[in-house]
Write a protein that holds these residues in place. Sequence first.
Motif, PDB file in Angstrom:
ATOM      1  N   GLY A 166      -1.525 -11.091   5.780  1.00 48.68           N
ATOM      2  CA  GLY A 166      -0.843  -9.852   6.119  1.00 48.68           C
ATOM      3  C   GLY A 166      -1.662  -8.990   7.064  1.00 48.68           C
ATOM      4  N   PRO A 167      -0.999  -8.060   7.728  1.00 48.87           N
ATOM      5  CA  PRO A 167      -1.668  -7.231   8.741  1.00 48.87           C
ATOM      6  C   PRO A 167      -2.671  -6.219   8.168  1.00 48.87           C
ATOM      7  N   HIS A 168      -2.692  -6.066   6.845  1.00 44.39           N
ATOM      8  CA  HIS A 168      -3.620  -5.100   6.261  1.00 44.39           C
ATOM      9  C   HIS A 168      -5.073  -5.550   6.411  1.00 44.39           C
ATOM     10  N   HIS A 169      -5.314  -6.764   6.874  1.00 41.91           N
ATOM     11  CA  HIS A 169      -6.673  -7.245   7.120  1.00 41.91           C
ATOM     12  C   HIS A 169      -7.105  -7.031   8.575  1.00 41.91           C
ATOM     13  N   ALA A 170      -6.261  -6.400   9.376  1.00 41.51           N
ATOM     14  CA  ALA A 170      -6.573  -6.191  10.791  1.00 41.51           C
ATOM     15  C   ALA A 170      -7.825  -5.334  10.973  1.00 41.51           C
TER      16      ALA A 170
END
Length: 186
Positions: free
Chosen positions: A86-90
């Motif tokens: 998911g993008p929360h690790h960007a």
Amino acid sequence: MHGPATSLSTSVSAWLLVLLCAVSGAYCLRRAGRAGGGPAAGEAAMGFGMALMAVPLRLGGDWQAPVLGAVFCAAALHAMWLLRGGPHHAHHLVGSLTMVYMALAAGTGAGASPGSAGHAHGQGAGLPLLTGLLLLYYAGYVVLGGARLVTVGAAGATGAPAGPAEVIRACRLAMGMGMLAMLLTM
């Protein structure tokens, strides 16, 4: 204002940044051990790498920049792997690439080590666009993270000790402030 008092205050603040990053890294490492790795392991590597990069001394030769660059390239690859979840690790990817950028800047002679003052001051270089964009990103990250921490703290102000979620937020906020401080010295 470039006398001994300024260099002493710069040295003290650099060592405080080293301590802040090392303590954050140690906490994340402890948390990673309990959770079996995951994002906390990446945060631990980031904290220890930031601590090493913020050391105001050159530690014997020019090995630091290439070694730190390689370590954070590997961390960036790990962060890209985490993005599949998911993008929360960007933010991990941005942080790793920022550390690669600072290691390269230190290694190419674009300034002193990120933990010391004087990165391109007085050279007429101005503020590079990437540094400016990263400063904006981390300033926003710190303000948003601080607001979230204060909001959570105000909602749960019952006198109870801080829970793990608040400590994790505070740790991330501390590392964001450390990153912002190192970028400011570039």
